[in-house]
Design a protein around this motif. Structure first.
Motif, short mmCIF file in Angstrom:
data_model
loop_
_atom_site.label_atom_id
_atom_site.label_comp_id
_atom_site.label_asym_id
_atom_site.label_seq_id
_atom_site.Cartn_x
_atom_site.Cartn_y
_atom_site.Cartn_z
N LYS B 11 0.84 -1.21 0.00
CA LYS B 11 0.00 0.00 0.00
C LYS B 11 0.86 1.24 0.00
N GLN B 12 0.50 2.18 -0.87
CA GLN B 12 1.27 3.40 -0.99
C GLN B 12 0.33 4.59 -0.86
N TYR B 13 0.70 5.59 -0.08
CA TYR B 13 -0.04 6.85 -0.06
C TYR B 13 0.83 7.87 -0.79
N GLY B 14 0.48 8.16 -2.01
CA GLY B 14 1.30 9.08 -2.79
C GLY B 14 2.68 8.48 -2.98
N ARG B 47 -6.92 -1.80 8.21
CA ARG B 47 -7.94 -1.16 7.38
C ARG B 47 -8.08 -1.87 6.03
N LEU B 50 -10.04 -4.93 6.57
CA LEU B 50 -11.45 -4.63 6.76
C LEU B 50 -12.15 -4.17 5.47
N GLY B 51 -11.35 -3.90 4.45
CA GLY B 51 -11.95 -3.40 3.22
C GLY B 51 -12.24 -1.91 3.27
N LEU B 52 -11.70 -1.22 4.29
CA LEU B 52 -11.87 0.23 4.38
C LEU B 52 -11.10 0.91 3.27
N ILE B 53 -9.90 0.42 3.01
CA ILE B 53 -9.09 0.91 1.89
C ILE B 53 -8.59 -0.31 1.13
N TYR B 54 -8.25 -0.08 -0.13
CA TYR B 54 -7.88 -1.22 -0.97
C TYR B 54 -6.38 -1.25 -1.19
N PRO B 55 -5.78 -2.43 -1.16
CA PRO B 55 -4.34 -2.53 -1.37
C PRO B 55 -3.96 -2.16 -2.81
N ASP B 56 -2.75 -1.64 -2.97
CA ASP B 56 -2.26 -1.35 -4.32
C ASP B 56 -1.72 -2.60 -4.98
N PRO B 79 -11.84 -0.23 16.58
CA PRO B 79 -10.81 0.73 16.15
C PRO B 79 -10.00 1.22 17.34
#
Lengths: 431, 300
Positions: B11-14, B47, B50-56, B79
């Motif tokens: 997972k990458q944020y920017g 997260r 949980l499917g809150l965010i999706y992996p890259d 949480p």
């Protein structure tokens, strides 16, 4: 999953309706409405004093026996319940003054020879404090009538005199192509319907604006609160965000409807009160004159317009982390709502202007602008349908966009994200 | 049976990598420990699970299947910052959350009452969250996460901020859930909880997996470098034995740090020659030491 939508609507509705703040605001507004509707009657009660009995006006007859007699005759003929004349013989005001002081008289009238006008005397009203406006109007009318009678003496019949006093009948007629050809008999009904349309349009616009502002802010505040209490993370892992957002919007919409219905009941109950029964008649209004077409279109625009604004409020609410920042964040939408309201209100008498024609096709202003055109002007049905279709399409577009913003926004804490940051986050979260 | 499987999840944020190729497996009925300093990537990993965010990149499977909306019904989540409505009655909101996860109103009510009784706070049923102390709020959050009997439970710092009595209560509960077949992904800073509850762990450091596996195996991979020696009399010249790094005198004996395991035997022979040995132990490294060694070193 649809049962989830129902669960969310039910939970939102139940909890909002149960809150103290909601109960108190509803109650306070209901009381204000009641006071407002009964204010004219209450004022009359307080200033009028004695239990609805006619107010006694003294008449110092003096040398004007004929005038006094005619005045009494007029009062009897008119049958006013509010005022009655009591003649006093002689020319001394002392007895009258005493009776005013004792409260037996509201005031008294004296006559005085008018050197410039031999046929009718000058009249002076004396009483404690200022003369009330309704008494002034009454006396003026009565004296005018008496004067006419006395001057014309026997040269005119009673019918002729009453015909003279009858106001001129004056009305207007629309002869443009699309105006319905109305026979003279329908003219009055037509006029009444126009007034009722005006009232309906005005009422719906105020309803649209106020419920938009109130419920819109409620939606945004609720979402921000859910986000700041982090319950959002649990919710989002339980329910589709679209369901969650629309569950909230519909739930609060129902809260708004309940509130409006409560006010409706209060208004209805007040209209039923004996002292208010004649109020609608006084303004020549009858609920039977409500134009169903205007009402139904109006309600359709009201509901769709509500949803369009509601999804935007939801998107804003999801972007803000703390309730304190909310007021500033919803400003642009509030301005949009204000614009829609004022365009409608200021154009209510110029339903054919270019401004209203253009804005009636812009989804944000259509709920008021198109309503004005439907109620006050002339508009082809296809234009109404296009405007409605545009509104519905924009709900879908903005609803979809808001759901995406919502899904992203609720995971972003800290300062309110700019749209650039939001787009980046959407990409990063793959939403 | 594998309940939860992460396979090279990325997972990458920017520009910033939040989670770098994490792979792990949680068996049915297992408590899996996810350790790491703040910002190591624990919450992001959770997260994604949980499917809150999706992996890259990479793949997450639940009982062998990819993520789907139906999974929300079998997952529970607590949480790190407890999420409950402050002003809503506890029964109202916990039943609401359970219903959103597919439980009937009646079952949810029953389950909630069971857990309130279990935690000996049945009177909280009609209370609001804001009326409770922080620790009790957390217990309610815990109930909200398990009320619908999830098969996969995600606990983010479940015990932080609790007093020892309540920690014990929740520990017992978590173990019970494990024994009844719930798969639990558990994150914490507190190593002693991990040693007690988890069989396998992953230590994350700056998005990377630095240590992973069975706790016992991990410990055996690290050399035993501490010797505890209690004797009747004095032992002289301990520090002259080759391989001894430092000697610390304590009330009844010595704590000795050594560089090779063989040194321990030399110490024992030396001590026995001089006096009577009362206690001799080659201590295995604590998880805490391993953690500090792995995370602390590269932190400099």
């Amino acid at each position: 999953m649809n049962s989830n939508l129902g669960t969310i609507i039910g939970f939102t509705f139940k909890n909002k309706v149960k809150t103290k703040s909601f109960l108190i605001t509803t109650l306070v507004l209901a009381i204000l409405i009641t006071i407002g509707m009964n204010l004219p009657y209450l004022i009359k009660q307080f200033s009028g004093g004695d239990d609805g009995k006619a107010k006694q006006i003294g008449l110092l007859v003096g040398s004007q026996q004929e005038t006094a007699a005619e005045l009494q005759k007029y009062a009897e003929a008119a049958g006013s319940k509010d005022y009655a004349f009591v003649p006093y013989a002689g020319s001394s005001e002392d007895a009258l003054k005493q009776d005013v002081k004792d409260g037996k008289l509201e005031g008294y009238v004296t006559f005085e020879e008018d050197p410039a006008n031999k046929s009718f005397p000058k009249v002076v009203y004396a009483g404690e404090g200022d003369m009330s406006q309704s008494l002034g109007t009454y006396l003026q009318g009565a004296l005018q009538n008496v004067k006419t009678t006395m001057i014309t003496k026997d040269s005119l019949t009673a019918e002729q005199i009453s015909a003279l006093n009858q106001p001129v009948s004056f009305s207007s007629l629309d002869i443009s192509d699309n105006a319905k050809a109305s026979s003279g008999k329908d003219a009055e009904k037509d006029r009444n319907q126009k007034i009722m349309n005006y009232v309906t349009v005005y009422f719906l616009m105020i309803l649209f604006f106020s419920s938009n502002m109130m419920t819109g802010n409620m939606i945004a505040a609720e979402i921000t609160a859910e986000k700041s209490s982090r319950i959002m993370e649990i919710l989002i892992t339980s329910v589709k965000p679209l369901h969650q957002m629309f569950g909230k919007i519909i739930g609060i919409f129902l809260v708004g409807i309940v509130q409006i219905a409560a006010f409706g009941v209060v208004i209805g109950a007040n209209l039923m009160l004996p002292n208010n029964v004649g109020m609608l008649d006084e303004f020549h209004l009858s609920l039977a004159d409500i134009n169903m077409e205007v009402l139904l279109y109006g309600l359709a625009f009201y509901i769709f317009g509500y949803f369009l604004f509601a999804v935007l409020y939801a998107a804003i609410g999801s972007m803000v982390s703390r309730t304190e920042e909310l007021g500033q964040a919803v400003m642009p939408i509030t301005m949009l709502g204000l614009a829609a309201f004022y365009i409608g209100i200021f154009s209510i008498n110029t339903p054919g202007s270019m401004l209203i024609k253009v804005t009636s096709f812009i989804p944000f202003t259509a709920p008021t602008a198109m309503l004005v055109r439907i109620g006050m002007g002339e508009v082809p049905v296809w234009q109404i349908l296009i405007s409605l279709a545009l509104l519905i399409v924009s709900i879908l577009v903005f609803g979809w966009l808001s759901a995406k913003i919502y899904r992203t926004g609720v995971l972003m804490y800290g300062k309110r994200p700019s749209f650039k940051e939001l787009r980046k986050a959407m990409k990063a979260y793959k939403i | 049976m594998v309940a939860l499987q992460l396979d090279h999840v990325f997972k990458q944020y920017g520009e910033k990598t939040a989670v770098n190729n994490i792979s792990l497996q949680v068996e049915q009925g297992e408590i899996y420990g996810l350790l790491g300093a703040n910002g190591a990537g624990k919450t992001t990993t959770m997260r994604m699970v949980l499917g809150l965010i999706y992996p890259d990149g990479g793949d997450i499977r639940y009982h062998g299947k990819p993520y789907s909306v139906e999974l929300t019904r079998v997952m529970g989540y607590l949480p790190e910052e407890r999420g409950l409505y402050p002003k809503v009655k506890i029964s109202d909101q916990i039943i609401y959350l359970a219903r959103l996860r597919g439980m009937s109103k009646l079952d949810a009510d029953k389950s909630l009452r069971y857990w309130l009784d279990r935690f000996e706070v049945p009177e909280y049923y009609d209370k609001r969250i804001e009326e409770l102390s922080k620790g009790n709020q957390q217990k309610m959050g815990f109930i909200a996460a398990i009320v619908h009997k999830p098969q996969i439970l995600i606990l983010d710092e479940a015990f932080s901020g609790l007093d020892p009595v309540n920690v014990e209560l929740l520990k017992v509960t978590v173990k019970e859930l494990r024994d009844s077949g719930t798969s639990i992904l558990f994150s914490t800073h507190r190593m002693e909880h991990v040693e007690e509850l988890c069989r396998r762990i992953t230590i994350l450091h700056r998005s990377n997996t630095v240590v992973q596996g069975d706790i016992r195996e991990i410990k055996s991979r690290y050399p035993r470098e501490e010797v505890i020696l209690y004797t009747q009399g004095q032992v002289n010249r301990l520090d002259s034995i080759p391989g001894v790094k430092s000697v610390e005198s304590v009330e009844r004996g010595y704590h000795i740090h050594i560089s090779t395991p063989d040194t321990a035997q030399l110490i024992l022979q030396h001590a026995m020659a001089e006096t009577t040995v009362e206690r001799f132990e080659i201590k295995e490294p604590t998880l805490n030491q391993i953690f500090i060694q792995e995370v602390g070193e590269s932190n400099e």
